[in-house]
Design an enzyme around this catalytic site. Structure first.
Site, PDB file in Angstrom:
ATOM      1  CG  HIS A  68    -100.183  29.381  10.475  1.00 36.80           C
ATOM      2  ND1 HIS A  68    -100.882  30.365  11.118  1.00 36.80           N
ATOM      3  CD2 HIS A  68     -99.454  28.761  11.420  1.00 36.80           C
ATOM      4  CE1 HIS A  68    -100.565  30.334  12.401  1.00 36.80           C
ATOM      5  NE2 HIS A  68     -99.708  29.371  12.612  1.00 36.80           N
ATOM      6  CG  ASP A  84    -109.610  20.695  10.857  1.00 34.48           C
ATOM      7  OD1 ASP A  84    -110.839  20.830  10.701  1.00 34.48           O
ATOM      8  OD2 ASP A  84    -108.950  19.785  10.326  1.00 34.48           O
ATOM      9  CD  GLU A 132    -112.294  17.614   9.979  1.00 37.66           C
ATOM     10  OE1 GLU A 132    -111.272  17.042  10.412  1.00 37.66           O
ATOM     11  OE2 GLU A 132    -112.347  18.827   9.752  1.00 37.66           O
TER      12      GLU A 132
HETATM   13  P1  FAD Z   1    -100.197  32.884   4.983  1.00 35.32           P
HETATM   14  O1  FAD Z   1     -99.400  31.661   5.155  1.00 35.32           O
HETATM   15  O2  FAD Z   1     -99.661  34.104   5.606  1.00 35.32           O
HETATM   16  O3  FAD Z   1    -100.478  33.143   3.429  1.00 35.32           O
HETATM   17  C1  FAD Z   1    -100.884  32.111   2.574  1.00 35.32           C
HETATM   18  C2  FAD Z   1    -100.934  32.607   1.126  1.00 35.32           C
HETATM   19  O4  FAD Z   1    -101.982  33.541   0.996  1.00 35.32           O
HETATM   20  C3  FAD Z   1     -99.666  33.336   0.674  1.00 35.32           C
HETATM   21  O5  FAD Z   1     -99.475  33.136  -0.687  1.00 35.32           O
HETATM   22  C4  FAD Z   1     -99.987  34.780   0.957  1.00 35.32           C
HETATM   23  O6  FAD Z   1     -99.236  35.661   0.166  1.00 35.32           O
HETATM   24  C5  FAD Z   1    -101.473  34.817   0.656  1.00 35.32           C
HETATM   25  N1  FAD Z   1    -102.183  35.792   1.476  1.00 35.32           N
HETATM   26  C6  FAD Z   1    -102.124  35.960   2.810  1.00 35.32           C
HETATM   27  N2  FAD Z   1    -102.952  36.942   3.181  1.00 35.32           N
HETATM   28  C7  FAD Z   1    -103.533  37.392   2.063  1.00 35.32           C
HETATM   29  C8  FAD Z   1    -104.477  38.408   1.781  1.00 35.32           C
HETATM   30  N3  FAD Z   1    -104.990  39.175   2.743  1.00 35.32           N
HETATM   31  N4  FAD Z   1    -104.857  38.589   0.497  1.00 35.32           N
HETATM   32  C9  FAD Z   1    -104.356  37.839  -0.501  1.00 35.32           C
HETATM   33  N5  FAD Z   1    -103.449  36.879  -0.294  1.00 35.32           N
HETATM   34  C10 FAD Z   1    -103.047  36.656   0.973  1.00 35.32           C
HETATM   35  N6  FAD Z   1    -106.496  24.948   5.880  1.00 35.32           N
HETATM   36  C11 FAD Z   1    -107.746  24.490   5.667  1.00 35.32           C
HETATM   37  O7  FAD Z   1    -108.343  24.768   4.629  1.00 35.32           O
HETATM   38  N7  FAD Z   1    -108.372  23.708   6.591  1.00 35.32           N
HETATM   39  C12 FAD Z   1    -107.798  23.411   7.780  1.00 35.32           C
HETATM   40  O8  FAD Z   1    -108.400  22.736   8.597  1.00 35.32           O
HETATM   41  C13 FAD Z   1    -106.490  23.892   8.041  1.00 35.32           C
HETATM   42  N8  FAD Z   1    -105.877  23.621   9.207  1.00 35.32           N
HETATM   43  C14 FAD Z   1    -104.635  24.109   9.437  1.00 35.32           C
HETATM   44  C15 FAD Z   1    -104.021  23.838  10.669  1.00 35.32           C
HETATM   45  C16 FAD Z   1    -102.769  24.347  10.931  1.00 35.32           C
HETATM   46  C17 FAD Z   1    -102.110  24.032  12.249  1.00 35.32           C
HETATM   47  C18 FAD Z   1    -102.085  25.118   9.957  1.00 35.32           C
HETATM   48  C19 FAD Z   1    -100.723  25.634  10.219  1.00 35.32           C
HETATM   49  C20 FAD Z   1    -102.675  25.376   8.738  1.00 35.32           C
HETATM   50  C21 FAD Z   1    -103.958  24.881   8.464  1.00 35.32           C
HETATM   51  N9  FAD Z   1    -104.595  25.125   7.255  1.00 35.32           N
HETATM   52  C22 FAD Z   1    -105.863  24.655   7.035  1.00 35.32           C
HETATM   53  C23 FAD Z   1    -103.885  25.798   6.163  1.00 35.32           C
HETATM   54  C24 FAD Z   1    -104.188  27.272   6.081  1.00 35.32           C
HETATM   55  O9  FAD Z   1    -105.433  27.476   5.474  1.00 35.32           O
HETATM   56  C25 FAD Z   1    -103.104  27.929   5.247  1.00 35.32           C
HETATM   57  O10 FAD Z   1    -101.898  27.844   5.940  1.00 35.32           O
HETATM   58  C26 FAD Z   1    -103.429  29.349   4.891  1.00 35.32           C
HETATM   59  O11 FAD Z   1    -102.374  29.805   4.105  1.00 35.32           O
HETATM   60  C27 FAD Z   1    -103.707  30.286   6.037  1.00 35.32           C
HETATM   61  O12 FAD Z   1    -102.578  30.667   6.727  1.00 35.32           O
HETATM   62  P2  FAD Z   1    -102.178  32.206   6.939  1.00 35.32           P
HETATM   63  O13 FAD Z   1    -103.347  33.042   7.264  1.00 35.32           O
HETATM   64  O14 FAD Z   1    -101.059  32.180   7.890  1.00 35.32           O
HETATM   65  O15 FAD Z   1    -101.682  32.607   5.481  1.00 35.32           O
END
Ligand code: FAD
Length: 518
Positions: free
Chosen positions: A97, A161, A272
């Site tokens: 994400h 969120d 918020e």
């Molecule tokens: P990824 O996109 O898969 O990874 C993000 C980063 O973290 C990359 O660099 C990856 O290599 C690293 N990573 C992933 N897993 C691990 C692990 N286990 N250990 C170490 N590094 C790791 N964020 C907020 O703070 N508040 C919000 O309200 C919020 N709302 C969102 C709403 C939507 C619709 C979306 C798409 C995103 C939102 N986000 C929000 C952002 C979200 O926190 C980030 O996208 C975050 O990266 C989590 O996504 P993911 O788990 O898919 O991580």
């Protein structure tokens, strides 16, 4: 001479054998021959080159589907042993994400963290434990954690969120939502982590044990290790939520009252807000999910194309506490000066409230609007700059339209631990402002990618030239110079931590902070 020749050749044979053994020992096995419980995929892996931002696509060499923590450790150790002779890198991927390729590894290994789900989520409530907690895997989704904890009448305290995000992904950033003013971000609500470092070592860490690694990893953008387990703090769960929206036309009043609520003793559980630009029909749309307190006046209210500011609040309660919650809400609302005809209240379950963005996701997916480019820009703005920022950005740069929600709400620095890696402004109170834009593919108009990106640039340029002290959240930069500026005085510590835990710069190359040196 024949005896001589025989001696000579057996002498050579021994050397050949020694040479063969040493080459075998020094040359690492190909990835596919590593003895793992899970497996690598080398084909049909293009999904790992995509993310929510839908703008960066860097294909990996392989995707690892680990079945154990040891699979992750062995893979990283393998890459570590290849040393500087190899440009192979490793990125953990929660759900992808990210917005700008942060979970991608060009021609490297992407680890599908979702496949590491060996044991059920473990909620610990008794045995003399004062504060309940839950142990989860790094790839676990917050929505699954919520459902599991609710079986014990418990819940994590701090959220994002949207809950279809992984624990490792949000803890690598911060994890911020409307509960952060009270509980801090998600990284302030973690007791302990298990991490695989850039050398392939599996290390347990907490504030007391390996504290430097613990703090490095929280908000560490995946640079220091892969989070394989996390212990998250819990509290008793409510069952229901009163979900409230009220509108302001005056920005100063809006932020003053929003801030007052975050410091008041008796206050809401979630605070918020968002900015509404030129959306006259909005109140009518809210009718499907909210009840206007005064339906007649609400239907007559017209924004006349003005910019409005919506304060969004939630009060949690248990089934038998509805009346008390109503009384408390009435009292708290009576101290606010929103436009009186714009009070909207909905009563929903706790799960429906927390999982609210998923409802929009389902709708958008059904219309093919989820997988469009998302040029999001998230900023942390010091309180002292928020008025100047609003005047220029909402009053000028975005005065006619926006291409998605614009979030705005304050948080308190005292709830953030300054030993973690996350970068925040230098003031006690700062605002999260999120421009959550969606672009219409191939449009060249004001809803197209280029237009939105140029608006984002104007916003960033204004912050920089006005010296507003703004920091990016979910940061993205192209050069190390920009990263240095982002970290400011904390850059040296960040660099030092990198050289301790991931000296070859193997991890999370998609953040573009460090490059693996060859
Ligand atoms: P990824 O996109 O898969 O990874 C993000 C980063 O973290 C990359 O660099 C990856 O290599 C690293 N990573 C992933 N897993 C691990 C692990 N286990 N250990 C170490 N590094 C790791 N964020 C907020 O703070 N508040 C919000 O309200 C919020 N709302 C969102 C709403 C939507 C619709 C979306 C798409 C995103 C939102 N986000 C929000 C952002 C979200 O926190 C980030 O996208 C975050 O990266 C989590 O996504 P993911 O788990 O898919 O991580």
């Amino acid at each position: 001479p024949q005896v001589q020749l025989a001696k000579y050749s057996s002498y050579h044979k021994i050397w050949l054998i020694i040479l063969f053994i040493s080459i075998t020992l020094v040359t690492p096995l190909p990835l596919e021959n590593l003895p793992l419980e899970g497996q690598f995929s080398f084909e049909e892996i293009n999904h790992a080159a995509r993310d929510f931002g839908n703008r960066y696509q860097l294909p990996p060499l392989a995707v690892l589907h680990p079945k154990s923590v040891s699979d992750i450790a062995k893979t990283i150790k393998h890459v570590w042993k290849m040393g500087q002779g190899s440009d192979l890198t490793v990125a953990a991927r929660g759900c992808g994400h990210s917005l700008q390729g942060q979970s991608q590894a060009h021609q490297g290994v992407v680890i599908n963290m979702r496949s590491l789900r060996l044991h059920p989520i473990q909620v610990v409530v008794q045995n003399g434990v004062v504060q309940p907690y839950v142990d989860v895997y790094g790839g676990e989704l917050w929505i699954n954690i919520l459902h599991e904890c609710l079986k014990y009448g418990l819940t994590p305290k701090s959220w994002t969120d949207y809950l279809h995000l992984s624990v490792g992904g949000t803890l690598s950033n911060a994890g911020v939502s409307g509960q952060a003013f009270r509980h801090g971000p998600q990284i302030s609500n973690v007791h302990q982590l298990e991490v695989v470092t850039g050398k392939g070592e599996v290390v347990n860490c907490s504030k007391k044990q390996n504290a430097e690694l613990f703090h490095s990893v929280l908000g560490g953008l995946g640079q220091f290790g892969i989070i394989t387990r996390a212990r998250i703090s819990l509290e008793p769960a409510p069952q229901m939520v009163k979900w409230i929206r009220v509108l302001y036309s005056d920005f100063d009043t809006f932020v003053r009252e929003q801030e007052q609520l975050t410091v008041a003793k008796a206050t809401f559980d979630y605070i918020e807000g968002f900015v509404i630009i030129n959306r006259t029909g909005l109140l009518n749309n809210w009718r499907t999910s909210f009840d206007p307190q005064d339906p007649v006046q609400a239907s007559q209210f017209s924004s006349d194309g003005k910019t409005l500011f919506c304060l969004e609040l939630a009060k949690y309660f248990k089934h038998d506490e509805a009346d008390l919650a109503d009384q408390e809400i009435k009292l708290m609302l009576s101290q606010l000066s929103y436009i009186s005809s714009t009070l909207f209240i909905a009563q929903v379950s706790y799960v429906d409230f927390l999982d609210r963005v998923h409802v929009s996701e389902i709708k958008l997916r059904s219309k093919g609007l989820w997988e469009v480019p998302h040029p999001w820009l998230n900023l942390l703005i010091p309180k002292s700059s928020i008025h100047r920022f609003a005047e220029q950005v909402f009053g000028n740069i975005l005065k006619d339209t926006s291409n998605g929600p614009i979030l705005i709400y304050p948080v308190n620095k005292s709830k953030w631990d300054n030993r973690t890696s996350v970068v925040i402004p230098e003031e006690d109170v700062f605002y999260l402002v999120g421009f959550l834009s969606s672009a219409v593919p191939s449009s060249t108009g004001s809803d197209g990618l280029d237009h939105i990106l140029s608006q984002n640039k104007r916003i960033l340029d204004f912050c920089e030239s006005g010296r507003l002290g703004v920091k990016q959240y979910l940061p993205h930069y192209s050069t190390q110079q920009e990263w240095k500026a982002h970290f400011g005085p904390r850059w040296e510590v960040f660099k030092q931590r990198k050289s301790t835990y991931d000296p070859l710069a193997i991890l999370a190359p998609g953040q573009r902070i460090f490059q693996k040196s060859l």
